[in-house]
Design a protein around this motif. Structure first.
Motif, PDB file in Angstrom:
ATOM      1  N   GLY A   1      12.524  -5.994  -8.245  1.00 29.37           N
ATOM      2  CA  GLY A   1      12.194  -5.393  -9.561  1.00 29.37           C
ATOM      3  C   GLY A   1      10.780  -5.021  -9.655  1.00 29.37           C
ATOM      4  O   GLY A   1       9.950  -5.695  -9.117  1.00 29.37           O
ATOM      5  N   ILE A   2      10.554  -4.058 -10.498  1.00 29.34           N
ATOM      6  CA  ILE A   2       9.275  -3.314 -10.650  1.00 29.34           C
ATOM      7  C   ILE A   2       8.814  -3.828 -12.157  1.00 29.34           C
ATOM      8  O   ILE A   2       9.391  -3.403 -13.159  1.00 29.34           O
ATOM      9  N   ASN A   3       7.965  -4.994 -12.303  1.00 28.86           N
ATOM     10  CA  ASN A   3       7.851  -5.206 -13.310  1.00 28.86           C
ATOM     11  C   ASN A   3       6.181  -6.099 -13.177  1.00 28.86           C
ATOM     12  O   ASN A   3       5.737  -6.240 -12.091  1.00 28.86           O
ATOM     13  N   TYR A   4       5.722  -6.459 -14.555  1.00 26.70           N
ATOM     14  CA  TYR A   4       4.385  -7.040 -14.219  1.00 26.70           C
ATOM     15  C   TYR A   4       4.329  -8.437 -13.554  1.00 26.70           C
ATOM     16  O   TYR A   4       3.418  -8.521 -12.620  1.00 26.70           O
ATOM     17  N   ASN A   5       5.081  -9.222 -13.773  1.00 25.82           N
ATOM     18  CA  ASN A   5       5.213 -10.712 -13.341  1.00 25.82           C
ATOM     19  C   ASN A   5       5.493 -10.489 -11.574  1.00 25.82           C
ATOM     20  O   ASN A   5       4.733 -10.961 -10.866  1.00 25.82           O
ATOM     21  N   ARG A   6       6.042  -9.407 -11.036  1.00 28.87           N
ATOM     22  CA  ARG A   6       6.257  -9.113  -9.811  1.00 28.87           C
ATOM     23  C   ARG A   6       4.909  -8.398  -9.213  1.00 28.87           C
ATOM     24  O   ARG A   6       4.402  -8.681  -8.198  1.00 28.87           O
ATOM     25  N   LYS A   7       4.204  -7.711  -9.715  1.00 28.23           N
ATOM     26  CA  LYS A   7       3.022  -6.892  -9.190  1.00 28.23           C
ATOM     27  C   LYS A   7       2.002  -7.943  -9.190  1.00 28.23           C
ATOM     28  O   LYS A   7       1.274  -8.021  -8.283  1.00 28.23           O
ATOM     29  N   ILE A   8       1.872  -8.764 -10.229  1.00 26.90           N
ATOM     30  CA  ILE A   8       1.047  -9.887 -10.189  1.00 26.90           C
ATOM     31  C   ILE A   8       1.256 -10.858  -9.262  1.00 26.90           C
ATOM     32  O   ILE A   8       0.392 -11.058  -8.412  1.00 26.90           O
ATOM     33  N   ARG A   9       2.420 -11.266  -8.998  1.00 24.14           N
ATOM     34  CA  ARG A   9       2.838 -12.237  -8.003  1.00 24.14           C
ATOM     35  C   ARG A   9       2.418 -11.624  -6.410  1.00 24.14           C
ATOM     36  O   ARG A   9       1.911 -12.344  -5.535  1.00 24.14           O
ATOM     37  N   GLU A  10       2.755 -10.346  -6.347  1.00 19.81           N
ATOM     38  CA  GLU A  10       2.654  -9.633  -5.045  1.00 19.81           C
ATOM     39  C   GLU A  10       1.146  -9.770  -4.839  1.00 19.81           C
ATOM     40  O   GLU A  10       0.542  -9.866  -3.945  1.00 19.81           O
ATOM     41  N   ALA A  11       0.381  -9.354  -5.884  1.00 20.36           N
ATOM     42  CA  ALA A  11      -1.238  -9.314  -5.790  1.00 20.36           C
ATOM     43  C   ALA A  11      -1.632 -10.731  -5.426  1.00 20.36           C
ATOM     44  O   ALA A  11      -2.711 -10.839  -4.389  1.00 20.36           O
ATOM     45  N   LEU A  12      -1.348 -11.793  -6.074  1.00 21.25           N
ATOM     46  CA  LEU A  12      -1.992 -13.055  -5.769  1.00 21.25           C
ATOM     47  C   LEU A  12      -1.257 -13.564  -4.384  1.00 21.25           C
ATOM     48  O   LEU A  12      -2.510 -14.011  -3.573  1.00 21.25           O
ATOM     49  N   LEU A  13      -0.290 -13.155  -3.807  1.00 19.57           N
ATOM     50  CA  LEU A  13       0.101 -13.639  -2.720  1.00 19.57           C
ATOM     51  C   LEU A  13      -0.536 -12.785  -1.495  1.00 19.57           C
ATOM     52  O   LEU A  13      -0.833 -13.319  -0.535  1.00 19.57           O
ATOM     53  N   ALA A  14      -0.933 -11.497  -2.071  1.00 23.52           N
ATOM     54  CA  ALA A  14      -1.816 -10.624  -1.016  1.00 23.52           C
ATOM     55  C   ALA A  14      -3.039 -11.397  -0.784  1.00 23.52           C
ATOM     56  O   ALA A  14      -3.727 -11.345   0.258  1.00 23.52           O
ATOM     57  N   ARG A  15      -3.674 -11.756  -1.761  1.00 20.41           N
ATOM     58  CA  ARG A  15      -4.961 -12.630  -1.715  1.00 20.41           C
ATOM     59  C   ARG A  15      -4.881 -13.559  -0.990  1.00 20.41           C
ATOM     60  O   ARG A  15      -5.849 -13.886  -0.216  1.00 20.41           O
ATOM     61  N   LYS A  16      -3.831 -14.488  -1.075  1.00 26.22           N
ATOM     62  CA  LYS A  16      -3.685 -15.598  -0.242  1.00 26.22           C
ATOM     63  C   LYS A  16      -3.534 -15.501   1.203  1.00 26.22           C
ATOM     64  O   LYS A  16      -3.974 -16.011   2.118  1.00 26.22           O
ATOM     65  N   ILE A  17      -2.684 -14.177   1.433  1.00 20.91           N
ATOM     66  CA  ILE A  17      -2.716 -13.931   2.823  1.00 20.91           C
ATOM     67  C   ILE A  17      -4.067 -13.659   3.389  1.00 20.91           C
ATOM     68  O   ILE A  17      -4.457 -14.036   4.351  1.00 20.91           O
ATOM     69  N   GLU A  18      -4.640 -12.595   2.611  1.00 23.33           N
ATOM     70  CA  GLU A  18      -6.169 -12.374   3.087  1.00 23.33           C
ATOM     71  C   GLU A  18      -6.926 -13.652   3.356  1.00 23.33           C
ATOM     72  O   GLU A  18      -7.840 -13.462   4.196  1.00 23.33           O
ATOM     73  N   ASP A  19      -6.523 -14.521   2.325  1.00 24.58           N
ATOM     74  CA  ASP A  19      -7.538 -15.934   2.524  1.00 24.58           C
ATOM     75  C   ASP A  19      -7.215 -16.540   3.727  1.00 24.58           C
ATOM     76  O   ASP A  19      -8.040 -17.349   4.372  1.00 24.58           O
ATOM     77  N   ASN A  20      -6.094 -16.678   4.189  1.00 25.17           N
ATOM     78  CA  ASN A  20      -5.493 -17.501   5.585  1.00 25.17           C
ATOM     79  C   ASN A  20      -5.430 -16.798   6.606  1.00 25.17           C
ATOM     80  O   ASN A  20      -5.138 -17.292   7.741  1.00 25.17           O
ATOM     81  N   TYR A  21      -5.389 -15.455   6.783  1.00 28.05           N
ATOM     82  CA  TYR A  21      -5.168 -14.693   8.178  1.00 28.05           C
ATOM     83  C   TYR A  21      -6.217 -13.537   8.222  1.00 28.05           C
ATOM     84  O   TYR A  21      -6.753 -13.191   7.268  1.00 28.05           O
ATOM     85  N   ASP A  22      -6.748 -13.246   9.287  1.00 30.55           N
ATOM     86  CA  ASP A  22      -7.513 -12.222   9.734  1.00 30.55           C
ATOM     87  C   ASP A  22      -6.867 -11.079   9.711  1.00 30.55           C
ATOM     88  O   ASP A  22      -5.312 -10.906   9.692  1.00 30.55           O
ATOM     89  N   LYS A  23      -7.449  -9.750   9.714  1.00 34.73           N
ATOM     90  CA  LYS A  23      -6.794  -8.478   9.602  1.00 34.73           C
ATOM     91  C   LYS A  23      -5.834  -8.233  10.763  1.00 34.73           C
ATOM     92  O   LYS A  23      -4.661  -7.762  10.568  1.00 34.73           O
ATOM     93  N   ASP A  24      -6.238  -8.887  11.778  1.00 44.90           N
ATOM     94  CA  ASP A  24      -5.414  -8.440  12.989  1.00 44.90           C
ATOM     95  C   ASP A  24      -4.012  -9.204  12.998  1.00 44.90           C
ATOM     96  O   ASP A  24      -3.021  -9.005  13.361  1.00 44.90           O
TER      97      ASP A  24
END
Length: 877
Positions: free
Chosen positions: A253-276
């Motif tokens: 679904g395309i909605n605010y909650n999804r976009k917020i959650r997606e962004a936060l999870l992306a940040r968590k991924i960036e905090d836990n993994y390197d680019k490679d």
């Protein structure tokens, strides 16, 4: 790292600077911010990561949180980008030259002199953008900072090794499983074993700034929010990290909650993994089409190679091949009525354009040299061959019902469902398993109970059954090989012969004709067309002469009345009725395929379909012809033939199956009910019209029918196609018999010429009895038809007077009005027409002259007369 303005490499990852201890990076750009972010002390123990303090958004602090670099719930949600932090030099214009932010070092003071008009416009646009993002941040924070914090704290990054794709299934009408649809194939490859060439190609295609940003595209998020508010197009994830976050969490679904959650999870991924690691997770997870989940399966599906071979090693992917794989990601498969995707096998031109775009970006980023780019060629020779319709998983392509899958895929695409190989769906179709078995038992040569089992090896049958009340296809037999030639529709058509006369009758009734009209059977030459003879395939003229009732001519299926009927009202009228009933495709004598849904009948008749259309010269598809039959059985109400009944999709959050689409039955009134009833009253006499070939259904179940046959014509002179179409109120079914491969003569098991009332009629009868028994349908009758229309419209015959006409002394009057009967010639006196009342030969329902009639070679083709001749004549039935 004072004075550094380039890109430092950390652990082989370009664009990442190692920050140890405390580092003050002045003017660092935080993605999504338009002002200057103050970056405090670096996060201890995390190379290349700087903790963002109170970042300013457009110069204004919003709730103490920075958009794109906010600390939420005590956790850092953002970072500065080492290697990109720099203070822009003063331009030759002097201090105050315009930069990307507000006043400050390297920027023009707002009070310093006049501003260039273009610079002023840019400043205004920046201001609007900054305030828009700030406003969006306020909405986020006020809408639920607690939810956001909890989401960040408790949303774990899914492990790629736990991804177990579920396969879509197709179920029969009774819920039992027919097959699994599609194939899922994934081999997870560790990040260090994936060739960097592929990683760079994918970054170039999907996110060329991947190695430079911190994982979130704030402008993209703000744009998505604005589009949601304004009703614009929905926006997907932009960065590779966001795409992986969305895919891994299966956020829908395309909605605010999804976009917020997606962004936060992306940040968590960036905090836990390197680019490679991040791009490797992404490559192992995503869909590439061709049944490939992940990059290793894709490399094998497209090039029969592996991604574990490094550049220079034998069998390694080339830059051009890697660019093809990367280019496919944007859209692996077609969208119905839209873009056809980037698989070279489906859309070669678009695939080449995106391939070039990817290589250009690789060259721009320095991942390949300019010389390598210049020499690159599209890898057509190494591309694996691919058939989108081939069986790619456990399926039923080796069974007759395999032909149904092609229709199901088409209907799903029409519904906008193209990701059935990526997401689990439950698809229910209309095929009744008991009726499907009855169809195969009746029509397949492999069935010992089928009349086809005793015919020559090159003989082939097709059978389709449709529910007239809703258009659902109940049974479909197009051949034994579900992956081979489909004789029932998808791979072509067959001349329908006299079965097409149903549409001719309906067209005449539309024009005001009556089924009680009379016709002149002796008028068998068209003088206006150079003396063209209207043939009845060598059969003797009916004894009724000028007094032939339309009922008799329909049951005995003589061509002469239908020729004049079609000529007088125009062949376009017949084509229009066929189209309205359900026939959407016809072929000309030159095998040109005409889509009747896209052209007006007057545009193709008589130019492409001449008078012979009135008695079935031009090829049609079995399924569409039966759809037309179903419309008549439904008393003139059309329902489009279809297979998909319902579609359910699994909700990833709850695990529940939710209905997302299904059939939309919308009957369309195409014909006058009383007119159709008057025609069906006559057609109901055909199944039992001949004592020698009675196809009446068990239990005296009422049905109407029409048989038809078409000659080989120039190809041989005997019959090449035979049909039998008939229906009850609950089932409309049609049977075609011809040959596989080259068109050839069709013979009954006893070696005689096959007519529609013979083997096809027997297949129809066997199927209908078995299908009705399996479905336990009650016996239903059609409404009693009444007299409609004007007997004088179109008709060219003479109505017999109440008093029999005078005849010579040595002749007896014929009840049908013919003055030519010899004494005691009962066939003549009672209009038996040589037994040709049910179609077929002597003991098959008609045509019992001795010897058999000499087949004609088709109507003569006259200069300048379109559509004349053709493959042969209707031999009757």
């Amino acid at each position: 790292m004072p004075g550094s303005s380039g890109s430092a490499s950390v652990g082989g990852v370009p664009g990442r600077a190692s920050v140890g201890g405390s580092a003050a990076v002045g003017g660092a750009r935080v993605p999504g911010s338009s002002g200057s972010a103050s970056v405090g002390s670096a996060r201890p123990g995390v190379p290349g990561r700087a903790a963002v303090g109170g970042a300013a958004v457009g110069g204004a602090a919003v709730g103490g949180a920075a958009v794109g670099g906010a600390a939420v719930g005590g956790a850092p949600v953002g970072r500065a980008v080492p290697g990109r932090a720099s203070v822009r030099p003063v331009s030759p214009a002097g201090p105050g030259d315009s930069g990307p932010g507000g006043a400050g070092p390297g920027r023009r003071s707002r009070s310093a002199g006049s501003m260039d008009p273009e610079a002023a416009k840019r400043a205004k646009r920046r201001k609007i953008a900054n305030w828009s993002i700030a406003a969006f941040a306020v909405v986020i924070m006020t809408a639920g900072i607690g939810i956001v914090g909890l989401t960040y704290a408790f949303d774990d990054v899914p492990d790629i090794n736990t991804f177990e794709p579920e396969i879509s299934t197709i179920a029969y009408a009774d819920g039992s499983e027919m097959t699994k649809l599609g194939e899922h194939n994934r081999t997870v490859v560790p990040d260090e074993k994936i060739t960097p060439l592929v990683k760079h190609a994918v970054a170039a295609a999907e996110d060329k700034g991947f190695y430079d940003h911190s994982g979130i595209d704030m402008k993209g998020i703000a744009r998505a929010a604005w589009n949601n508010i304004s009703g614009g197009d929905t926006q997907g994830a932009s960065t590779i990290t966001q795409q992986y976050a969305r895919h891994a969490a299966e956020l829908t679904g395309i909605n605010y909650n999804r976009k917020i959650r997606e962004a936060l999870l992306a940040r968590k991924i960036e905090d836990n993994y390197d680019k490679d690691q991040i791009i490797s997770l992404y490559l192992n997870a995503i869909w590439f089409g061709r049944g490939a989940e992940g990059i290793e399966a894709a490399a094998k599906a497209y090039f029969n190679k592996t991604v574990t071979k490094m550049p220079g090693e034998e069998g390694a992917l080339t830059a051009s091949e890697a660019a093809v794989l990367a280019s496919v990601i944007k859209q692996p498969e077609p969208v119905q009525g839209g873009h056809q995707g980037y698989d070279p096998a489906r859309n070669p031109e678009a695939a080449k354009e995106r391939w070039a775009y990817t290589l250009n970006n690789m060259a721009e980023k320095g991942w390949i040299t300019a010389e390598e780019r210049a020499k690159a060629e599209f890898p057509e020779k190494s591309l694996a061959k691919y058939d989108p319709n081939a069986c790619q998983a456990e399926c039923v392509n080796n069974k007759p019902v395999g032909h149904v899958l092609n229709y199901v895929k088409d209907e799903l695409a029409e519904m906008g469902i193209t990701d059935w190989q990526q997401r689990p769906y439950k698809i229910k179709v209309s095929i009744n398993p008991a009726m499907q078995k009855a169809a195969e038992d009746a029509a397949s040569r492999k069935s010992k109970s089928s009349p086809m089992s005793k015919t020559a090896e090159n003989h082939q049958a097709a059978l389709v059954a449709i529910n007239p009340t809703n258009g659902q296809v109940l049974a479909y037999y197009g051949g034994d090989d579900g992956a081979g030639f489909d004789f029932a529709g998808r791979n072509g058509g067959h001349p329908p012969g006299s079965t097409f006369k149903m549409y001719t009758l309906a067209a005449g009734l539309r024009e005001g004709m009556s089924m009680e009209s009379y016709w002149d059977s002796t008028k068998n030459v068209d003088e206006e067309r150079g003396g063209r003879e209207i043939s009845n395939a060598g059969r003797e003229d009916p004894a009724c002469g000028k007094y032939c009732s339309l009922e008799k001519m329909t049951i005995d299926s003589f061509n002469v009345p239908f020729y004049w009927m079609t000529k007088d009202m125009g062949p376009d009228k017949v084509v229009a009725v066929a189209r309205d009933a359900g026939v959407r495709t016809m072929w000309t004598n030159d095998d040109e395929e005409i889509n009747l849904a896209e052209v007006e009948p007057t545009a193709v008749a008589p130019s492409k379909f001449d008078v012979e259309v009135g008695f079935g010269q031009y090829k049609v598809k079995v399924i569409e012809h039966v759809n037309g039959l179903a419309t008549l059985a439904n008393r003139g109400d059309y329902n489009k033939a279809h297979f998909v009944v319902s579609v359910e999709k699994k909700n990833s959050a709850t695990g529940e199956w939710v209905k997302v689409n299904g059939e939309q039955i919308k009957p369309e009134k195409k014909f006058d009910t009383e007119q159709i009833d008057s025609m069906l009253k006559v057609l109901q006499k055909i199944p039992g019209a001949s004592d020698g070939n009675d196809h009446s259904l068990a239990g005296d179940r009422p049905a109407f029918a029409k048989s038809g046959t078409w000659e080989l014509g120039k190809e041989g002179g005997t019959n090449g196609d035979a049909w039998y179409l008939g229906a009850t109120t609950q089932i409309a079914a049609g049977v075609w018999v011809g040959t596989s491969g080259a068109r050839a003569a069709i013979k009954d098991p006893d070696g005689s010429d096959m007519y529609g009332g013979d083997t096809p009629g027997q297949i129809w009868e066997d199927f209908m009895n078995a299908a009705n028994k399996a479905a336990k349908y009650k016996v239903e009758s059609f409404p009693e038809g009444s007299s409609v229309g004007d007997p004088s419209v179109l008709a060219n015959g003479v109505s017999p007077s109440p008093k029999a006409p005078e005849t010579p002394d040595n002749q007896n009057p014929n009840p049908n009005g013919s003055p030519s009967c010899e004494p005691f010639d009962f066939n003549c006196l009672f209009g038996n027409n040589g037994g040709n009342n049910g179609g077929g030969n002597n003991n098959g329902g008609g045509n019992n002259q001795t010897p058999s009639p000499t087949p004609t070679d088709g109507l003569p083709v006259l200069p300048g007369v379109p559509g004349g001749g053709g493959p042969g004549n209707d031999d009757d039935d």
